[in-house]
Write a protein that holds these residues in place. Structure first.
Motif, PDB file in Angstrom:
ATOM      1  N   GLY A  61       0.948  -0.960  -0.020  1.00 14.25           N
ATOM      2  CA  GLY A  61      -0.120   0.005  -0.123  1.00 14.25           C
ATOM      3  C   GLY A  61       0.817   1.393  -0.007  1.00 14.25           C
ATOM      4  O   GLY A  61       2.114   1.108   0.114  1.00 14.25           O
ATOM      5  N   ILE A  62       0.303   2.373  -0.197  1.00 12.38           N
ATOM      6  CA  ILE A  62       1.050   3.781  -0.333  1.00 12.38           C
ATOM      7  C   ILE A  62       1.773   4.105   0.861  1.00 12.38           C
ATOM      8  O   ILE A  62       3.037   4.304   0.769  1.00 12.38           O
ATOM      9  CB  ILE A  62       0.136   4.634  -0.500  1.00 12.38           C
ATOM     10  N   LEU A  63       1.317   4.044   2.017  1.00 11.99           N
ATOM     11  CA  LEU A  63       1.654   4.338   3.270  1.00 11.99           C
ATOM     12  C   LEU A  63       3.049   3.491   3.675  1.00 11.99           C
ATOM     13  O   LEU A  63       3.984   4.091   3.939  1.00 11.99           O
ATOM     14  CB  LEU A  63       0.713   4.706   4.438  1.00 11.99           C
ATOM     15  N   PRO A  64       2.788   2.310   3.687  1.00 12.05           N
ATOM     16  CA  PRO A  64       4.121   1.399   3.938  1.00 12.05           C
ATOM     17  C   PRO A  64       5.247   1.881   2.716  1.00 12.05           C
ATOM     18  O   PRO A  64       6.370   1.693   3.184  1.00 12.05           O
ATOM     19  CB  PRO A  64       3.517  -0.061   3.854  1.00 12.05           C
ATOM     20  N   TYR A  65       4.643   1.744   1.595  1.00 15.48           N
ATOM     21  CA  TYR A  65       5.794   2.030   0.776  1.00 15.48           C
ATOM     22  C   TYR A  65       6.565   3.428   0.848  1.00 15.48           C
ATOM     23  O   TYR A  65       7.729   3.491   0.673  1.00 15.48           O
ATOM     24  CB  TYR A  65       5.109   1.994  -0.800  1.00 15.48           C
ATOM     25  N   ALA A  66       5.763   4.330   1.037  1.00 13.03           N
ATOM     26  CA  ALA A  66       6.189   5.760   1.342  1.00 13.03           C
ATOM     27  C   ALA A  66       6.981   5.902   2.620  1.00 13.03           C
ATOM     28  O   ALA A  66       8.280   6.344   2.367  1.00 13.03           O
ATOM     29  CB  ALA A  66       5.135   6.646   1.609  1.00 13.03           C
ATOM     30  N   ARG A  67       6.856   5.150   3.489  1.00 11.51           N
ATOM     31  CA  ARG A  67       7.849   4.931   4.569  1.00 11.51           C
ATOM     32  C   ARG A  67       8.952   4.197   4.169  1.00 11.51           C
ATOM     33  O   ARG A  67       9.965   4.772   4.726  1.00 11.51           O
ATOM     34  CB  ARG A  67       6.858   3.882   5.842  1.00 11.51           C
ATOM     35  N   ASP A  68       9.160   3.189   3.583  1.00 11.56           N
ATOM     36  CA  ASP A  68       9.957   2.461   3.116  1.00 11.56           C
ATOM     37  C   ASP A  68      11.148   3.357   2.221  1.00 11.56           C
ATOM     38  O   ASP A  68      12.281   3.228   2.209  1.00 11.56           O
ATOM     39  CB  ASP A  68       9.926   1.250   2.200  1.00 11.56           C
ATOM     40  N   LYS A  69      10.422   4.320   1.650  1.00 14.80           N
ATOM     41  CA  LYS A  69      11.165   5.349   0.634  1.00 14.80           C
ATOM     42  C   LYS A  69      11.528   6.723   1.278  1.00 14.80           C
ATOM     43  O   LYS A  69      12.382   7.430   0.684  1.00 14.80           O
ATOM     44  CB  LYS A  69      10.326   5.624  -0.522  1.00 14.80           C
ATOM     45  N   GLY A  70      11.025   6.686   2.478  1.00 12.51           N
ATOM     46  CA  GLY A  70      11.352   7.947   3.190  1.00 12.51           C
ATOM     47  C   GLY A  70      10.728   9.276   2.716  1.00 12.51           C
ATOM     48  O   GLY A  70      11.149  10.375   2.856  1.00 12.51           O
ATOM     49  N   ALA A  71       9.648   9.039   1.934  1.00 12.25           N
ATOM     50  CA  ALA A  71       9.176  10.138   1.107  1.00 12.25           C
ATOM     51  C   ALA A  71       8.508  11.247   2.075  1.00 12.25           C
ATOM     52  O   ALA A  71       8.435  12.575   1.570  1.00 12.25           O
ATOM     53  CB  ALA A  71       7.997   9.635   0.079  1.00 12.25           C
ATOM     54  N   PHE A  72       7.754  10.859   2.887  1.00 10.49           N
ATOM     55  CA  PHE A  72       7.342  11.883   3.899  1.00 10.49           C
ATOM     56  C   PHE A  72       8.072  12.468   4.632  1.00 10.49           C
ATOM     57  O   PHE A  72       8.064  13.805   5.053  1.00 10.49           O
ATOM     58  CB  PHE A  72       6.287  11.233   4.818  1.00 10.49           C
ATOM     59  N   GLU A  73       9.294  11.774   5.104  1.00 14.47           N
ATOM     60  CA  GLU A  73      10.244  12.597   5.845  1.00 14.47           C
ATOM     61  C   GLU A  73      10.954  13.563   4.990  1.00 14.47           C
ATOM     62  O   GLU A  73      11.263  14.680   5.643  1.00 14.47           O
ATOM     63  CB  GLU A  73      11.277  11.330   6.046  1.00 14.47           C
ATOM     64  N   LYS A  74      11.364  13.315   3.806  1.00 14.62           N
ATOM     65  CA  LYS A  74      11.829  14.041   3.152  1.00 14.62           C
ATOM     66  C   LYS A  74      10.808  15.471   2.672  1.00 14.62           C
ATOM     67  O   LYS A  74      11.360  16.830   2.917  1.00 14.62           O
ATOM     68  CB  LYS A  74      12.251  13.514   1.560  1.00 14.62           C
ATOM     69  N   ALA A  75       9.599  15.259   2.730  1.00 17.05           N
ATOM     70  CA  ALA A  75       8.641  16.433   2.490  1.00 17.05           C
ATOM     71  C   ALA A  75       8.689  17.275   3.311  1.00 17.05           C
ATOM     72  O   ALA A  75       8.477  18.543   3.430  1.00 17.05           O
ATOM     73  CB  ALA A  75       7.493  15.860   2.007  1.00 17.05           C
ATOM     74  N   PHE A  76       8.472  16.611   4.762  1.00 11.87           N
ATOM     75  CA  PHE A  76       8.163  17.478   5.972  1.00 11.87           C
ATOM     76  C   PHE A  76       9.500  18.136   6.440  1.00 11.87           C
ATOM     77  O   PHE A  76       9.442  19.110   6.949  1.00 11.87           O
ATOM     78  CB  PHE A  76       7.350  16.526   6.984  1.00 11.87           C
ATOM     79  N   ALA A  77      10.821  17.427   6.110  1.00 14.78           N
ATOM     80  CA  ALA A  77      11.931  17.989   6.601  1.00 14.78           C
ATOM     81  C   ALA A  77      12.127  19.242   5.955  1.00 14.78           C
ATOM     82  O   ALA A  77      12.860  20.322   6.483  1.00 14.78           O
ATOM     83  CB  ALA A  77      13.007  16.966   6.265  1.00 14.78           C
ATOM     84  N   ALA A  78      11.490  19.325   4.508  1.00 15.51           N
ATOM     85  CA  ALA A  78      11.808  20.841   3.828  1.00 15.51           C
ATOM     86  C   ALA A  78      11.140  21.758   4.503  1.00 15.51           C
ATOM     87  O   ALA A  78      11.257  23.005   3.946  1.00 15.51           O
ATOM     88  CB  ALA A  78      11.294  20.420   2.221  1.00 15.51           C
ATOM     89  N   VAL A  79       9.992  21.642   5.244  1.00 14.84           N
ATOM     90  CA  VAL A  79       9.458  22.706   5.972  1.00 14.84           C
ATOM     91  C   VAL A  79       9.672  22.603   7.559  1.00 14.84           C
ATOM     92  O   VAL A  79       8.668  23.132   8.216  1.00 14.84           O
ATOM     93  CB  VAL A  79       7.965  22.709   5.662  1.00 14.84           C
ATOM     94  N   GLY A  80      10.723  22.025   7.912  1.00 10.92           N
ATOM     95  CA  GLY A  80      11.057  22.003   9.383  1.00 10.92           C
ATOM     96  C   GLY A  80      10.114  21.067  10.176  1.00 10.92           C
ATOM     97  O   GLY A  80      10.164  21.340  11.387  1.00 10.92           O
ATOM     98  N   ALA A  81       9.611  20.153   9.805  1.00 12.30           N
ATOM     99  CA  ALA A  81       8.859  19.229  10.379  1.00 12.30           C
ATOM    100  C   ALA A  81       9.392  17.962  10.633  1.00 12.30           C
ATOM    101  O   ALA A  81      10.300  17.436   9.455  1.00 12.30           O
ATOM    102  CB  ALA A  81       7.176  19.094   9.826  1.00 12.30           C
ATOM    103  N   GLU A  82       8.960  17.061  11.402  1.00 12.84           N
ATOM    104  CA  GLU A  82       9.704  15.674  11.491  1.00 12.84           C
ATOM    105  C   GLU A  82       8.331  14.585  11.366  1.00 12.84           C
ATOM    106  O   GLU A  82       7.309  14.910  12.073  1.00 12.84           O
ATOM    107  CB  GLU A  82      10.251  15.662  13.194  1.00 12.84           C
ATOM    108  N   VAL A  83       8.591  13.600  10.691  1.00 14.66           N
ATOM    109  CA  VAL A  83       7.681  12.527  10.796  1.00 14.66           C
ATOM    110  C   VAL A  83       7.828  11.224  11.569  1.00 14.66           C
ATOM    111  O   VAL A  83       9.001  10.850  11.833  1.00 14.66           O
ATOM    112  CB  VAL A  83       7.710  11.852   9.497  1.00 14.66           C
ATOM    113  N   LYS A  84       6.817  10.746  12.395  1.00 12.73           N
ATOM    114  CA  LYS A  84       6.678   9.623  13.301  1.00 12.73           C
ATOM    115  C   LYS A  84       5.732   8.606  12.718  1.00 12.73           C
ATOM    116  O   LYS A  84       4.603   9.060  12.850  1.00 12.73           O
ATOM    117  CB  LYS A  84       6.569   9.974  14.860  1.00 12.73           C
TER     118      LYS A  84
END
Length: 349
Positions: A61-84
């Motif tokens: 699914g999308i969220l597990p795949y995105a987690r493996d790829k670090g997609a949300f970490e990269k997107a949110f880091a660009a605006v100073g946020a962290e993903v958990k």
């Protein structure tokens, strides 16, 4: 549909609702809440990063795949946020975490959304992720004597309480005139139900992908019926904690934009995704390929068709006594963020 007294579904969902209502009184404040309060009284840059809590279940699914790829970490880091990331076995626990203030976003089926609304959880369903027709199935063992739905009468059926597969099971048997007490429902999470099916402890399993296809390929289990067979439209949703969406509408849109970018890549590079998932999950390519065909993820505003299907699901649960009040499900459906996200992505081209 005619109202029926389905005791099993009533007691299970009511228990979930009572539990989640209790949790709303003991919620914890997340770092994003703390920052919002601090920012309201000061123009200084916060010292602590905003933490965005995302729920994930399953391995495909999308969220597990995105987690493996670090997609949300990269997107949110660009605006100073962290993903958990927070892992859940099924949909209902997402709402327990939402109630406790420990979760900001997640992806669940329609039944948990109904239960969450009845329980008074402060959330919004902010986008549709799929119509659910192919994703929910009833699986039977390889040598089962069960041939059709009516043969489930008197049989033991495993299912995760309060999940989309739970509602699917009752909708399925309702279509052939069986009542809730005509079957023996065994409350099992996916990791418990699969061994039970394999050992013969249960006669059937109402479940979603990728668990159904995995059982078919690994043990020779058979698909008795799918949501597509019965034309049951059961949309799944991305959900969000309401306070987070109000405090951080920009981050809510960013979450949806990132989800859509991952979804498009996921859908357009099926061979690559299949190979990666096959290796990471140590599953045969054919299993992964079948699961991808059966899930067909999307990101859509909550159209009138999807809203109608979700309302009908809630009405069914009320008619069988699974929930204790009739809902106006439109109260928790909100498309403005996904509409903005899709517009921004379109304008970006």
């Amino acid at each position: 549909m005619a109202a029926r007294n389905h005791k099993a579904i009533h007691s299970t969902l009511l228990g979930i609702i009572i539990f989640t209502m209790a949790l709303t009184g003991c919620g914890k404040t997340t770092s994003s809440d703390t920052l919002s309060a601090a920012q309201a009284g000061s123009t200084e840059k916060p010292k602590e990063k905003i933490v965005v809590n995302i729920g994930v279940q399953g391995k495909t699914g999308i969220l597990p795949y995105a987690r493996d790829k670090g997609a949300f970490e990269k997107a949110f880091a660009a605006v100073g946020a962290e993903v958990k990331w927070n892992e859940f076995a099924s949909g209902p626990p997402h709402f327990e975490a939402l109630a406790a203030g420990r979760l900001d976003f997640g992806s669940v089926g329609g039944t948990p959304v109904v239960s969450g609304q009845v329980g008074g959880i402060d959330f919004k369903a902010i986008a549709v992720t799929g119509d659910g027709k192919k994703g929910n199935m009833i699986v039977i063992p390889k040598n089962s004597p069960i041939k059709e739905l009516k043969d489930l009468k008197g049989k033991k059926i495993g299912v995760a309480k309060g999940s989309s597969a739970y509602n699917f099971l009752y909708l399925a048997i309702d279509k052939i005139g069986l009542k809730g007490d005509d079957v023996k429902v065994i409350q099992l999470q996916p990791d418990e139900a699969r061994p039970a099916l394999d050992s013969g402890a249960i006669d059937a399993w109402s479940i979603w992908e990728p668990y159904a296809t995995t059982a078919v390929f690994q043990t020779g289990a058979k698909i008795l019926v799918t949501g597509q067979d019965l034309n049951i439209n059961a949309p799944g949703f991305l959900i969000a904690r309401t306070k987070f969406t109000k405090d951080h509408p920009d981050l809510t849109v960013l979450f949806l934009k990132t989800y859509e970018e991952v979804r498009k890549y996921y859908a357009e590079h099926t061979d690559e995704v299949t190979e990666e998932l096959s290796k990471s999950q140590k599953l045969e390519r054919e299993i992964i390929s079948t699961v991808l065909k059966n899930t067909e993820p999307l990101l859509s505003p909550i159209t009138p068709e999807f809203a109608k299907a979700h309302q009908e699901q809630a009405d069914f649960l009320f008619s069988v006594g699974a929930i204790n009040k009739k809902l106006d499900t439109s109260q928790v459906l909100e498309s403005k963020f996904v509409e903005q996200a899709l517009k921004e992505l379109k304008d970006k081209k």
